[in-house]
Design an enzyme around this catalytic site. Structure first.
Site, PDB file in Angstrom:
ATOM      1  N   ASN A 152       0.804  -1.227   0.000  1.00 26.98           N
ATOM      2  CA  ASN A 152       0.000   0.000   0.000  1.00 26.98           C
ATOM      3  C   ASN A 152       0.839   1.280   0.000  1.00 26.98           C
ATOM      4  O   ASN A 152       0.392   2.308  -0.509  1.00 26.98           O
ATOM      5  CB  ASN A 152      -0.989   0.000   1.173  1.00 26.98           C
ATOM      6  N   GLU A 250       4.065  -3.863  12.379  1.00 32.00           N
ATOM      7  CA  GLU A 250       3.066  -2.808  12.204  1.00 32.00           C
ATOM      8  C   GLU A 250       1.969  -3.452  11.382  1.00 32.00           C
ATOM      9  O   GLU A 250       2.165  -3.777  10.215  1.00 32.00           O
ATOM     10  CB  GLU A 250       3.683  -1.599  11.498  1.00 32.00           C
ATOM     11  N   CYS A 284      -3.282   1.615   6.739  1.00 31.41           N
ATOM     12  CA  CYS A 284      -3.529   1.048   8.066  1.00 31.41           C
ATOM     13  C   CYS A 284      -4.128   2.092   8.995  1.00 31.41           C
ATOM     14  O   CYS A 284      -4.805   1.746   9.971  1.00 31.41           O
ATOM     15  CB  CYS A 284      -2.247   0.474   8.650  1.00 31.41           C
TER      16      CYS A 284
END
Length: 481
Positions: A152, A250, A284
Site C-alpha cells: 500500500n 506494524e 492502516c
C-alpha cells in the site's frame, strides 16, 4: 517469447538470476502486465544473506557521518527522479498521481531526516561511582535486519524502515510485496547510485509461499521488521518468540473518528471523508469507524453522504479522488466483506457513482458510507478498502468505550471544541496514535509511529524512537588511574 525481468540487488550486483519462474506485475487499473521480477528460491535468498553478512561488517566500520552522507545523496536522487518514481507508483499500485507524488516526497524526507542524524551522538557519558573511572553507553548496530514491506505504500514504507536501519550501521535485506516489487528495486538502484557499499542492501523478490518462512526464521537475521496484515504479523511473532531475534510488527487498524456535538462539522466532514477514502482506503491508519454524538448525527450524516457521492473514481493517472485498489484479489475481498456486512444488516447511506464498465476494466471498488451496529463485521473487521461505517452514541463516555472496543489499537481521532473532552480522549483511548481535530492518518516522519494491541508491537517506527529497534547499548567503564 523472451520477457524482460527486473533485476534484484545481490552483493552489490544487479541480477535477474533466480531459481523460480518470473513473477508478473500488473497495473490494477487495466490488468495489463507492466513487468516481471525474479522468482527467487532458497538458494537465491542464501546468496543475498551471505552478501549482507559481509556488508554489515563493512558498514559497521563506516563512520556515521559517511553513512549519513549516503542517505542524503539518496534523498537528492529521489527528488531528481520524482516524476518517474511517482509514475511507477501510479502504474504499479494504483494511487492517484497526487498521492504518488506525496509518497515520493515523504520518502526523500525519511532519508534526509535520518541522514542528518549521522552527526548526532551515538552514545553518552554516564556517571560511575568508582573513583578514577568514567563510563560510556555506546549505541551499536545489531547486524543484518530483514524488512518485509507491504504494497500500500511501496516506496515510503521501505524508506521508513531502511533509513533508520542504515544510519544505525546495519545491513538490510528487503522483501517487498509481490504486488508492488518494482518500485523497491528502483529504490535499491537509487541507494547504489548514492554510494551504498556492496552487500549493505539486498533485495529479495519471490513468492511468499516458497521463501516467506525461510526468510523470517533464518537465525542469521538479528531482527525482522514487518508491515502488513495482522494474521501474518502475529504469525511472525509466534515463530520468533524465544529465538532472540527482535521483531517489530506494524499490522492492521480499525481506526475510529469521534465527532462530538460541539464540533466544527464542516471541518469534521471534510477530514473524515479524506481519512476514510484517501488512497482508496488502503492505509492502516484510514478512518473506517465513525462515532457521532446523537444530537448532530443527522446533520453530519447528510454532509458526509453528499461528499461521498461526489467522489470521482478512475485510473490514478486521471483527475480522480480514488484510483483502483491494488489487485483483483483485493477487489474481490473488499466486495465480499461488503456483501457480508450488508447481509448482517448494514445499510448503505451513500456511495460514489462508478462509470459503466469501470469495475470490469480494472480493480475498482465503489466507495461506501454505511450505517451499522457494533456487532457487524464491517464495524469489527479490517476491510482495507473505501468503506466508512457509522454509529451514534449519547456522550463522550460511550464514544471512548466504542473506540476501545476493538482488537486493534492503531489510531483514533476526536473532533470537538472542548479542551477538557479532548484531554480525556487522549488519556483514555487505547491507541498508539491520537488526533484532535485532525485525521487518523498523516503522521510525520519525525513523530514516533505504531499501534497497540493487535495493531503493533513494542517498538515504534519513525522519529528517534525508531533507532531503538536497530541498535543495542553497550555500557563501558574505564579506570583511568
Amino acid at each position: 517469447m523472451s520477457i524482460s525481468v527486473e533485476a534484484n540487488l545481490v552483493g552489490g550486483r544487479f541480477t535477474t538470476e533466480a531459481t523460480g519462474d518470473p513473477i508478473e506485475v500488473r497495473n490494477p487499473a487495466d490488468d495489463t502486465v507492466i513487468g516481471h521480477v525474479p522468482g527467487m528460491g532458497p538458494a537465491d535468498v542464501d546468496a543475498v544473506l551471505n552478501a549482507a553478512l559481509e556488508g554489515a561488517r563493512a558498514w559497521r566500520r563506516t563512520g556515521p557521518i559517511e553513512r549519513g552522507r549516503v542517505l542524503l545523496n539518496a534523498a537528492a536522487l529521489i527528488r531528481a527522479d520524482a516524476d518517474d518514481l511517482a509514475a511507477l507508483i501510479v502504474t504499479e499500485m494504483g494511487k492517484t498521481t497526487t498521492e504518488a507524488r506525496g509518497e515520493v516526497g515523504k520518502t526523500a524526507e525519511f532519508f534526509e531526516y535520518y541522514g542528518g542524524m549521522g552527526r548526532n551522538s551515538f552514545g553518552d557519558v554516564v556517571p560511575d561511582a568508582r573513583p578514577g573511572t568514567f563510563a560510556l553507553q555506546l549505541h551499536e548496530p545489531i547486524g543484518v535486519v530483514l524488512l518485509v514491506t507491504p504494497w500500500n505504500d511501496p516506496l515510503l514504507t521501505p524508506a521508513r524502515k531502511m533509513a533508520p536501519a542504515l544510519i544505525a550501521g546495519n545491513a538490510v535485506v528487503i522483501k517487498p510485496a509481490t504486488e508492488t516489487p518494482i518500485i523497491t528495486l528502483r529504490l535499491a538502484e537509487v541507494l547504489t547510485r548514492a554510494g551504498l557499499p556492496a552487500g549493505v542492501l539486498g533485495t529479495v523478490t519471490g513468492r511468499g509461499s516458497q521463501i516467506g518462512d525461510l526468510l523470517t526464521t533464518d537465525p542469521r537475521f538479528a531482527a525482522v521488521s514487518f508491515t502488513g496484515s495482522t494474521s501474518v504479523g502475529l504469525g511472525i511473532q509466534r515463530k520468533l518468540a524465544g529465538s532472540g531475534v527482535r521483531v517489530q510488527t506494524e499490522m492492521g487498524g480499525k481506526n475510529a473518528a469521534v465527532v462530538l456535538a460541539d464540533a466544527d462539522l464542516d471541518l469534521a466532514a471534510s477530514v473524515v471523508v479524506a481519512g476514510a477514502f484517501g488512497q482508496a482506503g488502503q492505509r492502516c491508519t484510514a478512518t473506517s469507524r465513525l462515532i457521532v454524538q446523537r444530537e448532530i448525527a443527522a446533520e453530519l450524516r447528510e454532509r458526509i453522504a453528499a461528499a461521498t457521492g461526489k467522489l470521482r473514481v478512475g485510473p490514478g493517472s486521471d483527475q480522480v479522488d480514488l484510483g483502483p485498489v491494488v489487485s483483483r484479489a483485493q477487489q474481490t475481498d473488499i466486495r465480499s466483506r461488503v456483501a457480508a456486512g450488508l447481509a448482517e444488516g448494514a445499510t448503505i447511506i451513500a456511495g460514489a457513482a462508478l462509470s459503466d464498465g469501470l469495475v470490469e476494466r480494472g480493480a475498482f471498488v465503489q466507495p461506501l458510507f454505511v450505517s451499522v451496529d457494533t456487532e457487524n463485521s464491517l464495524w469489527r473487521e479490517e476491510v482495507f478498502g473505501p468503506v466508512l461505517s457509522m454509529i451514534e452514541v449519547d456522550d463522550l463516555d460511550e464514544a471512548i468505550e466504542r473506540v476501545n472496543d476493538s482488537n486493534y489499537g492503531l489510531s483514533a481521532a476526536i473532533f470537538t471544541r472542548d479542551l477538557g473532552a479532548a484531554h480525556r480522549f487522549v488519556a483514555e483511548v487505547d491507541t498508539g496514535q491520537v488526533s484532535v481535530n485532525q485525521p487518523t492518518s498523516g503522521w510525520d516522519i519525525h513523530q514516533g509511529f505504531g499501534g497497540f494491541k493487535e495493531s503493533g508491537s513494542a517498538f515504534k517506527e519513525q522519529g528517534t524512537a525508531a533507532l531503538a529497534f536497530y541498535t543495542r547499548i553497550k555500557t563501558v567503564a574505564v579506570r583511568t588511574h
